[in-house]
Scaffold this motif. Structure first.
Motif, PDB file in Angstrom:
ATOM      1  N   CYS A  21      26.011  33.942  32.254  1.00 21.23           N
ATOM      2  CA  CYS A  21      26.788  34.646  31.238  1.00 21.23           C
ATOM      3  C   CYS A  21      26.318  34.290  29.825  1.00 21.23           C
ATOM      4  O   CYS A  21      26.328  35.150  28.936  1.00 21.23           O
ATOM      5  CB  CYS A  21      28.270  34.342  31.403  1.00 21.23           C
ATOM      6  SG  CYS A  21      28.978  35.072  32.880  1.00 21.23           S
ATOM      7  N   ARG A  25      24.859  36.983  27.097  1.00 23.45           N
ATOM      8  CA  ARG A  25      25.397  37.070  25.738  1.00 23.45           C
ATOM      9  C   ARG A  25      24.276  37.217  24.710  1.00 23.45           C
ATOM     10  O   ARG A  25      24.475  37.799  23.644  1.00 23.45           O
ATOM     11  CB  ARG A  25      26.236  35.838  25.443  1.00 23.45           C
ATOM     12  CG  ARG A  25      27.030  35.919  24.184  1.00 23.45           C
ATOM     13  CD  ARG A  25      27.876  34.657  24.047  1.00 23.45           C
ATOM     14  NE  ARG A  25      28.568  34.643  22.793  1.00 23.45           N
ATOM     15  CZ  ARG A  25      29.836  34.957  22.633  1.00 23.45           C
ATOM     16  NH1 ARG A  25      30.554  35.300  23.676  1.00 23.45           N
ATOM     17  NH2 ARG A  25      30.397  34.920  21.446  1.00 23.45           N
ATOM     18  N   LEU A  35      30.074  41.960  28.822  1.00 23.78           N
ATOM     19  CA  LEU A  35      30.965  40.982  28.201  1.00 23.78           C
ATOM     20  C   LEU A  35      31.878  41.582  27.140  1.00 23.78           C
ATOM     21  O   LEU A  35      32.313  40.903  26.229  1.00 23.78           O
ATOM     22  CB  LEU A  35      30.123  39.855  27.585  1.00 23.78           C
ATOM     23  CG  LEU A  35      29.189  39.134  28.553  1.00 23.78           C
ATOM     24  CD1 LEU A  35      28.323  38.155  27.805  1.00 23.78           C
ATOM     25  CD2 LEU A  35      29.972  38.452  29.642  1.00 23.78           C
ATOM     26  N   SER A  36      32.169  42.860  27.242  1.00 24.33           N
ATOM     27  CA  SER A  36      33.015  43.495  26.233  1.00 24.33           C
ATOM     28  C   SER A  36      34.504  43.252  26.484  1.00 24.33           C
ATOM     29  O   SER A  36      35.294  43.241  25.548  1.00 24.33           O
ATOM     30  CB  SER A  36      32.737  44.996  26.194  1.00 24.33           C
ATOM     31  OG  SER A  36      33.014  45.577  27.449  1.00 24.33           O
ATOM     32  N   GLU A  37      34.908  43.054  27.731  1.00 19.77           N
ATOM     33  CA  GLU A  37      36.314  42.805  28.069  1.00 19.77           C
ATOM     34  C   GLU A  37      36.645  41.340  27.857  1.00 19.77           C
ATOM     35  O   GLU A  37      35.924  40.462  28.300  1.00 19.77           O
ATOM     36  CB  GLU A  37      36.514  43.112  29.535  1.00 19.77           C
ATOM     37  CG  GLU A  37      37.319  44.299  30.001  1.00 19.77           C
ATOM     38  CD  GLU A  37      38.250  44.995  29.087  1.00 19.77           C
ATOM     39  OE1 GLU A  37      39.384  44.511  28.916  1.00 19.77           O
ATOM     40  OE2 GLU A  37      37.898  46.044  28.585  1.00 19.77           O
ATOM     41  N   LYS A  38      37.769  41.078  27.201  1.00 15.93           N
ATOM     42  CA  LYS A  38      38.176  39.702  26.958  1.00 15.93           C
ATOM     43  C   LYS A  38      39.418  39.309  27.746  1.00 15.93           C
ATOM     44  O   LYS A  38      39.847  38.172  27.699  1.00 15.93           O
ATOM     45  CB  LYS A  38      38.442  39.496  25.466  1.00 15.93           C
ATOM     46  CG  LYS A  38      37.192  39.645  24.635  1.00 15.93           C
ATOM     47  CD  LYS A  38      37.452  39.372  23.189  1.00 15.93           C
ATOM     48  CE  LYS A  38      36.190  39.575  22.393  1.00 15.93           C
ATOM     49  NZ  LYS A  38      36.401  39.372  20.977  1.00 15.93           N
ATOM     50  N   LYS A  39      39.991  40.240  28.496  1.00 16.10           N
ATOM     51  CA  LYS A  39      41.188  39.960  29.288  1.00 16.10           C
ATOM     52  C   LYS A  39      40.952  40.361  30.733  1.00 16.10           C
ATOM     53  O   LYS A  39      40.085  41.164  31.037  1.00 16.10           O
ATOM     54  CB  LYS A  39      42.381  40.743  28.741  1.00 16.10           C
ATOM     55  CG  LYS A  39      42.836  40.284  27.387  1.00 16.10           C
ATOM     56  CD  LYS A  39      44.070  41.033  26.955  1.00 16.10           C
ATOM     57  CE  LYS A  39      44.539  40.530  25.609  1.00 16.10           C
ATOM     58  NZ  LYS A  39      45.731  41.218  25.164  1.00 16.10           N
ATOM     59  N   PRO A  42      37.303  40.519  34.222  1.00 12.85           N
ATOM     60  CA  PRO A  42      36.036  40.483  33.470  1.00 12.85           C
ATOM     61  C   PRO A  42      36.068  39.497  32.300  1.00 12.85           C
ATOM     62  O   PRO A  42      35.027  39.072  31.815  1.00 12.85           O
ATOM     63  CB  PRO A  42      35.861  41.907  32.960  1.00 12.85           C
ATOM     64  CG  PRO A  42      36.703  42.745  33.832  1.00 12.85           C
ATOM     65  CD  PRO A  42      37.853  41.884  34.251  1.00 12.85           C
ATOM     66  N   GLY A  43      37.238  39.105  31.870  1.00  4.11           N
ATOM     67  CA  GLY A  43      37.360  38.124  30.808  1.00  4.11           C
ATOM     68  C   GLY A  43      36.860  36.751  31.204  1.00  4.11           C
ATOM     69  O   GLY A  43      36.500  35.936  30.351  1.00  4.11           O
ATOM     70  N   ILE A  44      36.806  36.483  32.505  1.00  9.48           N
ATOM     71  CA  ILE A  44      36.259  35.212  32.995  1.00  9.48           C
ATOM     72  C   ILE A  44      34.797  35.092  32.591  1.00  9.48           C
ATOM     73  O   ILE A  44      34.345  34.033  32.163  1.00  9.48           O
ATOM     74  CB  ILE A  44      36.420  35.113  34.523  1.00  9.48           C
ATOM     75  CG1 ILE A  44      37.895  35.031  34.887  1.00  9.48           C
ATOM     76  CG2 ILE A  44      35.654  33.923  35.075  1.00  9.48           C
ATOM     77  CD1 ILE A  44      38.167  35.148  36.361  1.00  9.48           C
ATOM     78  N   TYR A  46      33.357  36.612  30.040  1.00  8.50           N
ATOM     79  CA  TYR A  46      33.305  36.422  28.588  1.00  8.50           C
ATOM     80  C   TYR A  46      33.568  34.957  28.236  1.00  8.50           C
ATOM     81  O   TYR A  46      32.856  34.362  27.416  1.00  8.50           O
ATOM     82  CB  TYR A  46      34.329  37.326  27.901  1.00  8.50           C
ATOM     83  CG  TYR A  46      34.450  37.058  26.425  1.00  8.50           C
ATOM     84  CD1 TYR A  46      33.490  37.534  25.547  1.00  8.50           C
ATOM     85  CD2 TYR A  46      35.499  36.306  25.918  1.00  8.50           C
ATOM     86  CE1 TYR A  46      33.582  37.273  24.187  1.00  8.50           C
ATOM     87  CE2 TYR A  46      35.598  36.043  24.570  1.00  8.50           C
ATOM     88  CZ  TYR A  46      34.640  36.533  23.702  1.00  8.50           C
ATOM     89  OH  TYR A  46      34.729  36.264  22.361  1.00  8.50           O
ATOM     90  N   LYS A  47      34.573  34.368  28.852  1.00  8.64           N
ATOM     91  CA  LYS A  47      34.892  32.967  28.576  1.00  8.64           C
ATOM     92  C   LYS A  47      33.777  32.039  29.024  1.00  8.64           C
ATOM     93  O   LYS A  47      33.472  31.050  28.351  1.00  8.64           O
ATOM     94  CB  LYS A  47      36.212  32.600  29.252  1.00  8.64           C
ATOM     95  CG  LYS A  47      37.387  33.312  28.615  1.00  8.64           C
ATOM     96  CD  LYS A  47      38.655  33.103  29.379  1.00  8.64           C
ATOM     97  CE  LYS A  47      39.758  33.956  28.764  1.00  8.64           C
ATOM     98  NZ  LYS A  47      40.973  33.932  29.540  1.00  8.64           N
TER      99      LYS A  47
END
Length: 74
Positions: A21, A25, A35-39, A42-44, A46-47
Motif C-alpha cells: 500500500c 501511494r 486509495l481514494s476511500e478513507k472509510k 477499503p479504508g484499511i 489507505y491506513k
C-alpha cells in the motif's frame, strides 16, 4: 511456507500489505484508483499506506528482520 494462522504468518501478511500500500501511494494512478476511500473496508488499505509512508524506517527494518527469520531461522 508461512502459515497464515500463526503469529509469524499474520506478521508477514501485515508487513506485505503495509509495504504494498505504501508503494501504491507513490504511484499517482494507483493512489487515485485504490486509495481514494478513507472509510470502510477499503479504508484499511489507505491506513496501511499512511503507516508505510510515515513509519518507513521501522517498517523496512521489520521487513528485513522478518526476511532473515523466515529464510534462515524457521
Amino acid at each position: 511456507m508461512t502459515n497464515v494462522y500463526s503469529f509469524e504468518g499474520v506478521l508477514v501478511f501485515s508487513l506485505l500489505v503495509i509495504c504494498t500500500c505504501a508503494y501504491f501511494r507513490r504511484v499517482p494512478k494507483l493512489k487515485q484508483w485504490l486509495l481514494s476511500e478513507k472509510k470502510g473496508f477499503p479504508g484499511i488499505f489507505y491506513k496501511a499506506s499512511v503507516i508505510g509512508t510515515r513509519l518507513h524506517i521501522p517498517v523496512a527494518l521489520t521487513c528485513m528482520l522478518m526476511g532473515v527469520y523466515v529464510l534462515f531461522l524457521k
